[in-house]
Design a protein around this motif. Structure first.
Motif, PDB file in Angstrom:
ATOM      1  N   SER A 604       1.011  -1.819  -0.024  1.00  0.00           N
ATOM      2  CA  SER A 604      -0.155   0.013  -0.065  1.00  0.00           C
ATOM      3  C   SER A 604       0.704   1.239  -0.019  1.00  0.00           C
ATOM      4  O   SER A 604       0.508   1.797  -0.598  1.00  0.00           O
ATOM      5  CB  SER A 604      -0.699   0.533   1.370  1.00  0.00           C
ATOM      6  N   THR A 607       1.869   3.780  -3.207  1.00  0.00           N
ATOM      7  CA  THR A 607       1.036   4.441  -3.458  1.00  0.00           C
ATOM      8  C   THR A 607       1.575   6.028  -2.641  1.00  0.00           C
ATOM      9  O   THR A 607       0.963   7.009  -3.366  1.00  0.00           O
ATOM     10  CB  THR A 607       0.081   4.822  -2.586  1.00  0.00           C
ATOM     11  N   ALA A 610       2.413   7.258  -6.685  1.00  0.00           N
ATOM     12  CA  ALA A 610       1.899   7.290  -7.811  1.00  0.00           C
ATOM     13  C   ALA A 610       1.333   8.499  -8.140  1.00  0.00           C
ATOM     14  O   ALA A 610       1.102   8.029  -9.310  1.00  0.00           O
ATOM     15  CB  ALA A 610      -0.166   6.832  -6.667  1.00  0.00           C
ATOM     16  N   SER A 630      -4.662  -1.071  -4.119  1.00  0.00           N
ATOM     17  CA  SER A 630      -3.363  -0.230  -4.427  1.00  0.00           C
ATOM     18  C   SER A 630      -3.666   0.557  -5.419  1.00  0.00           C
ATOM     19  O   SER A 630      -2.931   1.496  -5.818  1.00  0.00           O
ATOM     20  CB  SER A 630      -2.186  -0.222  -3.043  1.00  0.00           C
ATOM     21  N   LYS A 632      -6.235   1.446  -7.725  1.00  0.00           N
ATOM     22  CA  LYS A 632      -7.077   1.878  -8.067  1.00  0.00           C
ATOM     23  C   LYS A 632      -6.202   4.193  -8.208  1.00  0.00           C
ATOM     24  O   LYS A 632      -6.942   4.941  -8.661  1.00  0.00           O
ATOM     25  CB  LYS A 632      -8.021   1.727  -7.445  1.00  0.00           C
ATOM     26  N   LYS A 633      -5.417   4.094  -6.814  1.00  0.00           N
ATOM     27  CA  LYS A 633      -4.906   5.203  -7.175  1.00  0.00           C
ATOM     28  C   LYS A 633      -3.847   5.568  -7.364  1.00  0.00           C
ATOM     29  O   LYS A 633      -3.653   6.994  -7.679  1.00  0.00           O
ATOM     30  CB  LYS A 633      -4.686   5.217  -5.287  1.00  0.00           C
ATOM     31  N   SER A 656      -9.624   1.109 -13.293  1.00  0.00           N
ATOM     32  CA  SER A 656     -10.267   2.231 -12.308  1.00  0.00           C
ATOM     33  C   SER A 656      -8.455   2.942 -13.347  1.00  0.00           C
ATOM     34  O   SER A 656      -9.001   4.332 -13.372  1.00  0.00           O
ATOM     35  CB  SER A 656      -9.545   2.433 -10.894  1.00  0.00           C
TER      36      SER A 656
END
Length: 858
Positions: A604, A607, A610, A630, A632-633, A656
């Motif tokens: 995680s 990100t 990201a 994670s 998706k971010k 996404s």
């Protein structure tokens, strides 16, 4: 009887062992030699001269003989006894052979007193003369009888200690000698002792020991001088020997070492490196390895210490035993002895008085022996006191660390510590020199000197090469460190350091202004502060390959201008918290993150990067990737690659990623792709790679992904190509190699923008004519199929540069291949006999790509 040399050989220890013999052992060895000489001298004297001399004790007391008239009672009393020793000759006369032993002192008796038949009338003058002459008592024994009595009384009258003292002393001395040197001969200890002595001698004589100690001694002297007189009073330009090794307090290093070699004085360091030649350097390296292995072998046990204590206790007990029983027998050695051999029937006498001629000498030797034994025993007691006074199973190099500035010398224990304590009793300089080879800093410094001596600037220049990106690259593999000359290669673009555990990057790296890419393969490099500042501002690409996450240098997460980061190593779920990805938030300009590991989920903390990450690659080496939320971010990711992650379906988190342009799901377990309809939301998706999976069919919903330009379905289980695929008008590359496709649909002609078509390794037997309407085709791979003929319309593909036909059932090639003007012999993959079926002018046209480079070469 054995000689002194043979007995002394029991104490003949190799001269090199003397460093393990403290003063008390040496003194006890000398005392043992003296005791041995006393024992052998006493034994020799006893064998050659020891005897007793005995005389009979007469029945009548000496005092009664003084009142008897001379010539009457005295003579008549002895006549019967004398007759027993007389013989008659042939004439009937009586003769008396009076014979005395060698030690008899009684004078001869007049012959006339021994003959009873002689005339009894003696003139008075002769009688008076006889009375005036000194006359002894008659013993009436001959020589053989004296010898017999002497031998009998030697064994009966003398105490046993007088006879066996030399042999007991010899045996005791031999036992003490064996006890003193047993630990040098015992199989389980002698090998360790021999190995230790051998290593110690080499460490003492090694040129590296002298060099290291001399440099640190110069440092210490300079520091002390500065402490006393003040640093400001000393000129900094002085180049005396005491300044050459002085450390610089401003040297910034991200490392914890106590070694004070200066890194800021290259002018001084270079000459010192030439002092140690290659042979001496290799020998010193071998010594470091030997010391390391010997320490690991010896520190586990305390057998040598226990054995030395046991033999010292045995010597002490032996001393007490000898002293106790010997003191009781000192007075038993006497010059005079009374002997009763019980041979009256042979000699006529019952009691004899004997003298022991060696008694005085033996007593003096025994007293000397006892005195030596007492001194020996007191030394044994002192040895026991020393053994238990201090903990000999621990040895601290604190004093050596203070004197030599080797702050990393470790303390040792057990037998290793005991051996060093013994060496200190001989000379403390040995342990000080030995400590040099226990220091990792000293070893690293030696490696650095040897490395710089071997890898010169000219040699490094020869190893520089051009990589695929036409950049100057230097790859250093399995060295002891990074040579200083590397940082003189100012035009270097890529630096690869592999399997260099002690790599250090100094401030000189700031000279390499072109350096933008760095590879650290199992190389946890330490960086100076100045070097870090340079890397933070100039480094663009970093590759880190590791076994454990702890090998990743901490400074990696602080490179704020880094663009590409490649992490290859073990990052399983148990170690995810240790990876330190939370520090990636400092990598504000990171665009590409490549992680090759065995993750069960995408961390995680990824990100953190990201917002600006454009490419994410996860190679999972067969570990199933379960959690992908994670992702998706990562709204700005344009390229996503999830290889070998054991995925069974296309992850929904991918849908996404609105900015996604390329998706690579290679080497997974995907069987169905019904979710592909959701890709219509990814307006920018142009490349979809689903190769090396288990996909059976391509759903018609693929038509909704209208912007696809590249589609890879190779190494799957496809049996046919749906018409929906050919509705993707923007498709430029289609790869369906190594499937079970048996027919190419005629709709393939709709792909007017198709440039690359790969159908290798299928079951196609006929090529549709519509295929040749794709006039933009540049690559056409049809190998390993069942094609029996190649249509003549192949000549319409004027832009074709690569054609693969090998592994089919063709019997000839059409002459129209000559119309493919961009196709050359190097781009035509076909059997040689088929190539020979072409007309001569076609073959000449295809061979032009061979002749032109050849001509240019000439």
């Amino acid at each position: 009887m054995f000689t002194l040399a043979e007995v002394a050989s029991l104490n003949d220890i190799q001269p090199t062992y003397r460093i393990l013999k403290p003063w008390w052992d040496v003194f006890m060895d000398y005392l043992a030699v003296v005791m041995l000489m006393v024992a052998i001298f006493a034994g020799t004297m006893q064998l050659t001269k020891d005897q007793v001399v005995c005389l009979p004790v007469l029945p009548s007391p000496v005092s009664s003989k003084a009142h008897t008239p001379p010539g009457s009672a005295d003579v008549t009393t002895n006549i019967p006894k004398m007759e027993s020793a007389t013989d008659q000759d042939q004439d009937g006369r009586m003769t008396n052979e009076i014979s005395f032993g060698a030690s008899a002192v009684t004078p001869d008796i007049p012959l006339r007193a021994t003959y009873p038949h002689t005339d009894s009338t003696v003139p008075n003058q002769e009688a008076k003369k006889e009375k005036k002459d000194p006359a002894g008592r008659k013993t009436n024994l001959d020589f053989q009888q004296y010898v017999f009595i002497n031998q009998m009384c030697y064994h009966l009258a003398l105490p046993w200690y007088s006879k066996y003292f030399p042999y007991l002393a010899l045996i005791h001395t031999i036992i003490l000698m064996v006890s003193s040197n047993f630990w040098f001969k015992y199989p389980k200890t002698c090998s360790k002792v021999e190995h230790f002595v051998s290593i110690l001698g080499k460490c003492f004589e090694s040129p590296w020991t002298t060099k290291a100690l001399s440099e640190t001694a110069c440092e210490d002297s300079e520091e002390n001088k500065q402490r006393i007189t003040g640093a400001q009073t000393l000129p900094k330009h002085v180049s005396t020997s005491s300044d050459e090794g002085s450390p610089s307090a401003s040297t910034p290093m991200i490392s914890k070492t106590g070694f004070k070699f200066s890194a800021e004085k290259p002018v001084i360091e270079v000459p010192s490196m030439t002092i140690l030649d290659k042979k001496d350097g290799e020998q010193a390296k071998a010594l470091f390895e030997k010391v390391r292995k010997f320490r690991a072998h010896v520190e586990d046990s305390d057998l040598i210490y226990k054995l030395y204590v046991v033999q010292t206790v045995i010597k002490t007990a032996k001393f007490i035993f000898i002293l106790c029983y010997t003191a009781n027998f000192v007075n038993a050695i006497s010059f005079e002895h009374v002997c009763k051999p019980k041979v009256e029937h042979l000699t006529g006498y019952e009691v004899f008085e004997c003298t022991h001629n060696m008694a005085y000498m033996l007593k003096k030797l025994l007293i000397s022996y006892i005195s030596i034994i007492c001194v020996y025993g007191f030394i044994c007691l002192y040895t026991l006191f020393w053994l238990f006074r201090i903990p000999l199973k621990e040895y601290s190099f604190e004093k050596v660390r203070e004197e030599s500035s080797f702050s990393d010398i470790p303390d040792v224990k057990n037998d290793f510590a005991f051996l060093l304590h013994m060496v200190d009793q001989y000379d403390q300089l040995y342990s000080k020199r030995f400590g040099v080879f226990l220091s990792e800093v000293s070893e690293n410094k030696l490696r650095e000197i040897s490395l710089n001596h071997e890898w010169t600037f000219e040699k490094l220049r020869q190893h520089v090469s051009r990589n695929a990106q036409d950049k100057q690259e230097l790859h250093l593999f399995m060295l002891s460190g990074v040579p200083d000359a590397v940082f003189d290669l100012t035009d270097l673009d890529v630096l690869k350091l592999e399997l260099i555990p002690e790599a250090k990057i100094p401030a000189k790296i700031s000279q390499m202004t072109n350096l933008q890419e760095l590879h650290l393969c199992h190389c946890p490099a330490k960086v100076e502060q100045t070097a870090f500042s340079f890397l933070r501002d100039h480094l663009r690409c970093l590759h880190v390959k590791f076994t454990d996450v702890a090998e990743i240098p901490a400074w990696v997460y602080l490179l704020k201008n880094l663009r590409e980061l490649y992490l290859i190593g073990n990052l399983n779920s148990e170690n995810n918290k240790m990876i330190g990805l939370e520090s990636l938030r400092e990598l504000r300009h990171l665009k590409i993150l490549h992680v090759k590991s065995n993750l069960t989920k995408v961390p995680s903390n990824i990100t953190d990067v990201a917002p600006h990450l454009t490419r994410l690659v996860v190679h999972n080496d067969g570990t199933k990737l379960l959690v992908l939320n994670s992702l998706k971010k990562m709204m700005n990711v344009a390229e996503l690659e999830l290889q070998n992650c054991e995925l069974e379906r296309i992850p929904h988190a991918i849908f996404s990623l609105s900015n996604l342009q390329e998706l690579d799901l290679k080497s997974n377990n995907i069987r169905t792709i019904e979710e592909i309809i959701s890709f219509q939301h990814l307006k920018r998706l142009t490349c979809l790679k689903l190769w090396h999976n288990k996909i059976v069919t391509i759903p018609p919903s693929i038509t909704h992904v209208k912007n696809l330009e590249s589609l890879y379905f190779s190494n799957n289980k496809l049996e046919s190509l749906p018409v929906a695929v050919f509705s993707l008008q923007k498709l430029r590359c289609l790869d369906v190699s190594y499937n079970n496709i048996s027919m190419i649909p005629v709709e393939i002609g709709l792909l007017q923008n198709l440039q690359h078509l790969h159908i290798t390794g299928n079951k196609v037997d006929v090529l549709p004519k519509q295929l040749f309407k794709c006039i933009k085709l540049r690559t056409l791979n049809l190998g390993q199929n069942c094609i029996i003929s190649l249509p003549e319309k192949i000549g319409q593909l004027s832009q074709l540069t690569q054609l693969e036909l090998k592994g089919n059932c063709l019997d000839r090639l059409p002459a129209q291949l000559g119309q493919c003007r961009l196709l050359k012999k190097s781009g035509l993959v076909v059997e040689d006999h088929l190539f020979d079926t072409l007309p001569l002018e076609v073959k000449e046209a295809l061979n032009q790509d061979i002749n032109i480079p050849f001509a240019n070469g000439i």
